[in-house]
Design a protein around this motif. Structure first.
Motif, PDB file in Angstrom:
ATOM      1  N   ILE A 167       0.802  -1.087   0.062  1.00 11.46           N
ATOM      2  CA  ILE A 167      -0.040   0.068  -0.127  1.00 11.46           C
ATOM      3  C   ILE A 167       0.943   1.198   0.039  1.00 11.46           C
ATOM      4  CG2 ILE A 167      -0.098  -0.008   2.614  1.00 11.46           C
ATOM      5  CD1 ILE A 167      -3.048   1.205   2.281  1.00 11.46           C
ATOM      6  N   LYS A 168       0.474   2.335  -0.940  1.00 11.63           N
ATOM      7  CA  LYS A 168       1.357   3.515  -0.950  1.00 11.63           C
ATOM      8  C   LYS A 168       0.602   4.469   0.109  1.00 11.63           C
ATOM      9  CE  LYS A 168       2.487   3.550  -5.842  1.00 11.63           C
ATOM     10  NZ  LYS A 168       2.376   4.409  -6.996  1.00 11.63           N
ATOM     11  N   ARG A 169       1.475   5.459   0.555  1.00 10.75           N
ATOM     12  CA  ARG A 169       0.758   6.606   1.293  1.00 10.75           C
ATOM     13  C   ARG A 169      -0.099   7.270   0.349  1.00 10.75           C
ATOM     14  NH1 ARG A 169       3.870   8.184   6.597  1.00 10.75           N
ATOM     15  NH2 ARG A 169       4.710   6.334   7.071  1.00 10.75           N
ATOM     16  N   VAL A 170      -1.215   7.735   1.044  1.00  9.21           N
ATOM     17  CA  VAL A 170      -2.050   8.595  -0.008  1.00  9.21           C
ATOM     18  C   VAL A 170      -1.589   9.691  -0.420  1.00  9.21           C
ATOM     19  CG1 VAL A 170      -3.082  10.034   2.075  1.00  9.21           C
ATOM     20  CG2 VAL A 170      -4.664   9.087   0.170  1.00  9.21           C
ATOM     21  N   LYS A 171      -0.470  10.350  -0.050  1.00  7.36           N
ATOM     22  CA  LYS A 171      -0.043  11.523  -0.678  1.00  7.36           C
ATOM     23  C   LYS A 171       0.606  11.158  -2.111  1.00  7.36           C
ATOM     24  CE  LYS A 171       4.389  11.448   1.504  1.00  7.36           C
ATOM     25  NZ  LYS A 171       5.496  12.345   2.145  1.00  7.36           N
ATOM     26  N   HIS A 172       1.048   9.770  -2.143  1.00  9.15           N
ATOM     27  CA  HIS A 172       1.709   9.297  -3.532  1.00  9.15           C
ATOM     28  C   HIS A 172       0.546   9.084  -4.645  1.00  9.15           C
ATOM     29  CE1 HIS A 172       5.361   9.496  -1.723  1.00  9.15           C
ATOM     30  NE2 HIS A 172       5.177   8.551  -0.786  1.00  9.15           N
ATOM     31  N   ILE A 173      -0.613   8.507  -3.953  1.00  4.77           N
ATOM     32  CA  ILE A 173      -1.583   8.218  -4.732  1.00  4.77           C
ATOM     33  C   ILE A 173      -2.167   9.749  -5.297  1.00  4.77           C
ATOM     34  CG2 ILE A 173      -4.071   7.186  -5.028  1.00  4.77           C
ATOM     35  CD1 ILE A 173      -1.968   5.291  -4.556  1.00  4.77           C
ATOM     36  N   ALA A 174      -2.359  10.613  -4.462  1.00  8.45           N
ATOM     37  CA  ALA A 174      -2.595  12.107  -5.098  1.00  8.45           C
ATOM     38  C   ALA A 174      -1.691  12.668  -6.111  1.00  8.45           C
ATOM     39  CB  ALA A 174      -2.847  12.971  -3.738  1.00  8.45           C
ATOM     40  N   GLU A 175      -0.439  12.334  -5.703  1.00  8.41           N
ATOM     41  CA  GLU A 175       0.615  12.902  -6.561  1.00  8.41           C
ATOM     42  C   GLU A 175       0.379  12.226  -8.013  1.00  8.41           C
ATOM     43  OE1 GLU A 175       4.392  11.769  -5.145  1.00  8.41           O
ATOM     44  OE2 GLU A 175       4.235  13.240  -3.548  1.00  8.41           O
ATOM     45  N   ASP A 176       0.103  10.894  -8.198  1.00  7.34           N
ATOM     46  CA  ASP A 176      -0.336  10.338  -9.462  1.00  7.34           C
ATOM     47  C   ASP A 176      -1.378  10.961 -10.211  1.00  7.34           C
ATOM     48  OD1 ASP A 176       1.806   8.604  -8.847  1.00  7.34           O
ATOM     49  OD2 ASP A 176       0.452   6.639  -8.108  1.00  7.34           O
ATOM     50  N   LEU A 177      -2.145  11.638  -9.390  1.00  8.30           N
ATOM     51  CA  LEU A 177      -3.479  12.157  -9.899  1.00  8.30           C
ATOM     52  C   LEU A 177      -3.160  13.809 -10.406  1.00  8.30           C
ATOM     53  CD1 LEU A 177      -6.192  10.588  -7.757  1.00  8.30           C
ATOM     54  CD2 LEU A 177      -5.876  10.309 -10.328  1.00  8.30           C
ATOM     55  N   GLY A 178      -1.992  14.212  -9.991  1.00  9.92           N
ATOM     56  CA  GLY A 178      -1.782  15.838 -10.017  1.00  9.92           C
ATOM     57  C   GLY A 178      -2.320  16.500  -8.937  1.00  9.92           C
ATOM     58  N   ILE A 179      -2.532  15.843  -7.698  1.00  8.03           N
ATOM     59  CA  ILE A 179      -3.113  16.695  -6.668  1.00  8.03           C
ATOM     60  C   ILE A 179      -2.025  17.021  -5.806  1.00  8.03           C
ATOM     61  CG2 ILE A 179      -4.696  16.642  -4.897  1.00  8.03           C
ATOM     62  CD1 ILE A 179      -6.207  14.311  -6.341  1.00  8.03           C
ATOM     63  N   PRO A 180      -1.709  18.470  -5.553  1.00  4.28           N
ATOM     64  CA  PRO A 180      -0.756  18.905  -4.574  1.00  4.28           C
ATOM     65  C   PRO A 180      -0.885  18.510  -3.067  1.00  4.28           C
ATOM     66  CG  PRO A 180      -1.792  20.629  -5.482  1.00  4.28           C
ATOM     67  CD  PRO A 180      -2.360  19.354  -6.225  1.00  4.28           C
ATOM     68  N   GLU A 181      -0.078  17.958  -2.532  1.00  2.00           N
ATOM     69  CA  GLU A 181      -0.155  17.656  -1.191  1.00  2.00           C
ATOM     70  C   GLU A 181      -0.870  18.544  -0.390  1.00  2.00           C
ATOM     71  OE1 GLU A 181       2.594  15.745   2.616  1.00  2.00           O
ATOM     72  OE2 GLU A 181       3.275  16.248   0.587  1.00  2.00           O
ATOM     73  N   GLU A 182      -0.959  19.914  -0.597  1.00  2.00           N
ATOM     74  CA  GLU A 182      -1.413  20.945   0.289  1.00  2.00           C
ATOM     75  C   GLU A 182      -3.152  20.882   0.063  1.00  2.00           C
ATOM     76  OE1 GLU A 182       0.251  23.269  -3.269  1.00  2.00           O
ATOM     77  OE2 GLU A 182       0.748  21.733  -1.760  1.00  2.00           O
ATOM     78  N   LYS A 183      -3.476  20.123  -0.970  1.00  2.00           N
ATOM     79  CA  LYS A 183      -5.102  20.090  -1.013  1.00  2.00           C
ATOM     80  C   LYS A 183      -5.356  18.814  -0.330  1.00  2.00           C
ATOM     81  CE  LYS A 183      -6.173  22.879  -4.404  1.00  2.00           C
ATOM     82  NZ  LYS A 183      -7.063  23.821  -4.268  1.00  2.00           N
ATOM     83  N   LEU A 184      -4.683  18.014   0.237  1.00  2.00           N
ATOM     84  CA  LEU A 184      -5.183  16.677   0.861  1.00  2.00           C
ATOM     85  C   LEU A 184      -5.585  17.118   2.344  1.00  2.00           C
ATOM     86  CD1 LEU A 184      -2.509  13.839  -0.132  1.00  2.00           C
ATOM     87  CD2 LEU A 184      -5.000  14.291  -0.959  1.00  2.00           C
ATOM     88  N   GLU A 185      -6.347  16.282   2.860  1.00  2.00           N
ATOM     89  CA  GLU A 185      -6.845  16.288   4.120  1.00  2.00           C
ATOM     90  C   GLU A 185      -6.708  14.872   4.826  1.00  2.00           C
ATOM     91  OE1 GLU A 185     -10.673  18.314   5.101  1.00  2.00           O
ATOM     92  OE2 GLU A 185     -10.432  19.668   3.703  1.00  2.00           O
ATOM     93  N   PRO A 186      -5.570  14.667   5.109  1.00  2.00           N
ATOM     94  CA  PRO A 186      -5.389  13.210   5.417  1.00  2.00           C
ATOM     95  C   PRO A 186      -5.869  12.891   6.778  1.00  2.00           C
ATOM     96  CG  PRO A 186      -3.245  14.346   5.173  1.00  2.00           C
ATOM     97  CD  PRO A 186      -4.425  15.516   5.695  1.00  2.00           C
ATOM     98  N   TYR A 187      -6.383  11.568   6.580  1.00  2.00           N
ATOM     99  CA  TYR A 187      -6.945  10.721   7.630  1.00  2.00           C
ATOM    100  C   TYR A 187      -6.015   9.630   8.109  1.00  2.00           C
ATOM    101  CZ  TYR A 187     -11.364  13.345   7.909  1.00  2.00           C
ATOM    102  OH  TYR A 187     -12.407  14.317   7.999  1.00  2.00           O
ATOM    103  N   GLY A 188      -5.015   9.756   8.736  1.00  2.00           N
ATOM    104  CA  GLY A 188      -3.827   8.772   8.903  1.00  2.00           C
ATOM    105  C   GLY A 188      -2.908   8.755   7.261  1.00  2.00           C
ATOM    106  N   HIS A 189      -2.385   7.671   7.062  1.00  4.30           N
ATOM    107  CA  HIS A 189      -1.567   7.643   6.082  1.00  4.30           C
ATOM    108  C   HIS A 189      -1.990   7.281   4.778  1.00  4.30           C
ATOM    109  CE1 HIS A 189       1.717   8.489   8.942  1.00  4.30           C
ATOM    110  NE2 HIS A 189       1.670   7.185   9.633  1.00  4.30           N
ATOM    111  N   PHE A 190      -3.356   6.563   4.904  1.00  2.00           N
ATOM    112  CA  PHE A 190      -3.601   5.761   3.796  1.00  2.00           C
ATOM    113  C   PHE A 190      -4.961   6.433   2.900  1.00  2.00           C
ATOM    114  CE2 PHE A 190      -1.092   2.815   6.254  1.00  2.00           C
ATOM    115  CZ  PHE A 190       0.172   2.951   5.330  1.00  2.00           C
ATOM    116  N   LYS A 191      -5.417   7.302   3.780  1.00  2.00           N
ATOM    117  CA  LYS A 191      -6.692   7.928   3.191  1.00  2.00           C
ATOM    118  C   LYS A 191      -6.866   9.525   3.593  1.00  2.00           C
ATOM    119  CE  LYS A 191      -9.306   6.363   7.392  1.00  2.00           C
ATOM    120  NZ  LYS A 191      -7.841   5.587   8.080  1.00  2.00           N
ATOM    121  N   ALA A 192      -7.597   9.994   2.825  1.00  2.79           N
ATOM    122  CA  ALA A 192      -7.457  11.603   2.948  1.00  2.79           C
ATOM    123  C   ALA A 192      -9.067  12.032   2.076  1.00  2.79           C
ATOM    124  CB  ALA A 192      -6.451  12.244   2.181  1.00  2.79           C
TER     125      ALA A 192
END
Length: 556
Positions: free
Chosen positions: A16-41
Motif C-alpha cells: 500500500i502506498k501513502r495517500v499523498k503518493h496516490i494524490a501525486e499520481d493524479l496531479g493533486i498537490p499535497e496541500e490539497k489533501l486532508e489526511p486521515y492517517g497515512h492511507f486515506k484523505a
C-alpha cells in the motif's frame, strides 16, 4: 491443494502506498489533501472540473442471488485493468454500511485481488461520513421533538411525523417505538422508529448535492411532518438546515484511497439501492472524471434497481451520463435463476444456465432501451466449466451482446485486460444516445407504470388505497414532477423475491409513497421492503475480532 487466502489476508499483505503518493499520481498537490492517517484523505470540492472529458463506465449486474455476482470486484478489477492497458482510470464506489458488514452481506470493498484498501478502515468507521449523517439526522429529530414540546408553533400533528431516527446497524427491534413517555417533562408521547442510516434522506441528499450551498438548500426542503391541516412541515420551517450542513461540512468531501494495485479510488456516500437510489456521490463521480480519463463506478444490486435509478435520478440531477454499461453476470447466478439450488451450483448444468439467462437478457434489453451500449462481464468462478462458459457466450452472441470473461478476483487487473480493451473499444466505436424512459411531465402513476412495464417486464401497477390517497396529496403539493425511486426486492424483476429468472404476467403492488423532497424524488414502496434490516441467525460479527496489536480479523 493450498488454501485460498481470505480477502482480508490478501488486503493486509498488499503493498500500500501513502495517500499523498496516490494524490501525486493524479496531479493533486499535497496541500490539497486532508489526511486521515497515512492511507486515506479527504479532497476539496475545488478539484472538480465542471466540464470533464473523461469517459464514464457504469457497472451493474443481473438480479443478485446468494451465489454472489461480484459487481464491486469487477468494478475495482476493471479500473485496475484499464491502468494495465495504459489508461488513466479512477474507481468511484459507495461506502459500506456497518449493518450489512456485521450482518449477512459483508463489506463492500470488492474481493480477492480486486479490492480497495485499507479495507478494514473502509468497512468500519472509515472517515466518519456515515456517523456524521447519523448525527445530523438525529439532531433534526431532537429539534423537531423539542419544537413540539415547547409549544408547537408550527401546529405539527404528532400522529403525522415522517422523520424518524437512524443508526448504522441492523436492529429490527427498533423499527417501531414509542417516544416521549414518562410525563410532561419528558416530551410529548408519539410513535416513532429507526431506519438504517443509509436509508436516511440525508444520505441521499449528500450523494446528489453538487456543493455545500446546494446541500443546505436540499436539507431545507426535507419534509419531516404534516400539520393538523395536512400541510407539509420542512427542515427549513424549523430553521436548522444551517446547523445540519455544519455537521456535514467534512462529510461532503470525497475520500481518496487506492486499490490493491494502487489505482486511485474515491469512496463516498452509501445509499441503499432497494430503498434509496444506490449510487455513490455526484461529487465523487465528477471529481473522478476531473482527475482521470476513465471513471469506473457502480450502482447497487441489479440493473432494475441501481442502474435504473442512476439513469433516472443521478443522471437527471447531475448530468453525469455513462458512455458504457457493463453488466456483471456469473454462471452460478444464472443457474440459480434457472432453478438450481445453491448447494448444487458446483455441478455442470447448461440447461439451467440457458433458462436463467433470460434474466440477463432482460437487463440487456432494458439498458439498450436507454440508448446505451452494453458489455457483459462474465465473472468466472473456479467451478464454472468451459461448456457453461461457452454456452453463456453463445447466448450473448446470439442476441448481439458483446461479452468478455473477467478473472479479476483471481488475477487482479491482469485478469481484466480483455474486458478493459473491449470496453474502451466499444466506447470509441459507439456513441451513447442516452434518453430516459419517462419525462418529468409524466404523472407519478405514469412514471411508475413505465418502470414496471419497461424495466421489470410486468403487466402494470396496483395501488393500495393508502397509495392512491397519497398520489392525490403529492400532486397537490407539487411533487408530481419528481422522478420515482422504487423500493423493491433486489432478488427479482418483480416484487416477489421468489420469482427468479424473467417472470411473466405479473403486476407490482404499490403500498406506500414517501416524499424525499430534498433528495428530489418520491420513494415508492412495494412488497415487504424494510428501511431497517434485521441481523441473520448467525451474524458476520461473530467471526470478527482484533488482535492485541490492533490487527482486524474476520472482515470480508
Amino acid at each position: 491443494m493450498s488454501r485460498v487466502p481470505s480477502d482480508i489476508e490478501i488486503a493486509q499483505k498488499a503493498s500500500i502506498k501513502r495517500v499523498k503518493h496516490i494524490a501525486e499520481d493524479l496531479g493533486i498537490p499535497e496541500e490539497k489533501l486532508e489526511p486521515y492517517g497515512h492511507f486515506k484523505a479527504k479532497l476539496p470540492l475545488d478539484l472538480i472540473d465542471e466540464k470533464p472529458e473523461a469517459k464514464t463506465i457504469l457497472v451493474t449486474a443481473v438480479n443478485p442471488t446468494p451465489a454472489g455476482e461480484g459487481k464491486s470486484t469487477v468494478t475495482v478489477g476493471l479500473g485496475q485493468a484499464l491502468n494495465k492497458i495504459g489508461k488513466k482510470a479512477v474507481v468511484a464506489l459507495r461506502e459500506p454500511s456497518l449493518g450489512p458488514t456485521m450482518g449477512m452481506k459483508g463489506g463492500a470493498c470488492g474481493g480477492g485481488y480486486s479490492q480497495v484498501i485499507p479495507m478494514e478502515d473502509i468497512n468500519l468507521h472509515f472517515t466518519g461520513d456515515i456517523h456524521a449523517i447519523t448525527t445530523a439526522h438525529n439532531a433534526l429529530t431532537a429539534i423537531m421533538d423539542n419544537h413540539i414540546h415547547r409549544g408547537n408553533a408550527l401546529n405539527i400533528d404528532v400522529r403525522k411525523l415522517t422523520w424518524k431516527r437512524v443508526m448504522d446497524m441492523n436492529d429490527r427491534s427498533l423499527r417501531n417505538i414509542v417516544a416521549g413517555l414518562g410525563g410532561p417533562l419528558q416530551g410529548v408521547p408519539h410513535e416513532s422508529g429507526f431506519d438504517i442510516t443509509v436509508a436516511s434522506e440525508i444520505m441521499a441528499i449528500l450523494c446528489l448535492a453538487d456543493s455545500l450551498d446546494n446541500l443546505k438548500e436540499r436539507l431545507a426542503q426535507m419534509v419531516v411532518a404534516y400539520t393538523f391541516e395536512n400541510k407539509p412541515v420542512t427542515c427549513g420551517d424549523l430553521n436548522v438546515e444551517g446547523a445540519l450542513a455544519l455537521l456535514l461540512k467534512d462529510a461532503i468531501k470525497p475520500n481518496l484511497v487506492q486499490t490493491l494495485e494502487n489505482t486511485p479510488a474515491l469512496i463516498h456516500g452509501g445509499p441503499f439501492a432497494n430503498i434509496a437510489h444506490g449510487c455513490n456521490s455526484v461529487i465523487a463521480t465528477k471529481m473522478a472524471a476531473s482527475l482521470g480519463d476513465y471513471v469506473v463506478t457502480e450502482a447497487g444490486f441489479g440493473a432494475d434497481l441501481g442502474a435504473e435509478k442512476f439513469l433516472h435520478i443521478k443522471a437527471a440531477s447531475s448530468g453525469v451520463k455513462p458512455n458504457l454499461v457493463v453488466v456483471v453476470a456469473t454462471v452460478r447466478a444464472l443457474k440459480m435463476h434457472g432453478g438450481v439450488d445453491k448447494n448444487q451450483l458446483k455441478e455442470e448444468n447448461v440447461e439451467a444456465l440457458r433458462a436463467g439467462s433470460a434474466n440477463l437478457l432482460k437487463h440487456a434489453e432494458t439498458l439498450r432501451s436507454f440508448g446505451l451500449p452494453i458489455l457483459v462481464a462474465v465473472n468466472r468462478f473456479v467451478h464454472d466449466t468451459d461448456e457453461e462458459m461457452n454456452a453463456l457466450k453463445q447466448i450473448c452472441s446470439d442476441h448481439h451482446i458483446p461479452v468478455e470473461t473477467a478473472e479479476v478476483w483471481e488475477k487482479g487487473g491482469e485478469g481484466g485486460r480483455a474486458l478493459a480493451e473491449r470496453a474502451t473499444s466499444l466506447i470509441e466505436e459507439k456513441t451513447a444516445a442516452f434518453a430516459p424512459l419517462y419525462q418529468a411531465a409524466d404523472s407519478l402513476e405514469q412514471k411508475i407504470d413505465t418502470i414496471v412495464k419497461k424495466v421489470y417486464g410486468g403487466e402494470g401497477v396496483v395501488f393500495s388505497n393508502n397509495a392512491s390517497k397519497q398520489l392525490k396529496l403529492f400532486k397537490e403539493n407539487g411533487w408530481d414532477s419528481l422522478p420515482v425511486c422504487m423500493a423493491k426486492t433486489q432478488y427479482s424483476l418483480s416484487d416477489d423475491p421468489a420469482a427468479l429468472g424473467r417472470p411473466k404476467n405479473f403486476t407490482v403492488t404499490v403500498r406506500e409513497l414517501r416524499i424525499s423532497a430534498g433528495a428530489g424524488f418520491v420513494v415508492v414502496l412495494t412488497g415487504n421492503v424494510m428501511t431497517m434490516p434485521g441481523l441473520p441467525e448467525r451474524p458476520g460479527a461473530e467471526d470478527m475480532d482484533v488482535t492485541s496489536d490492533g490487527k482486524a480479523l474476520g472482515l470480508f
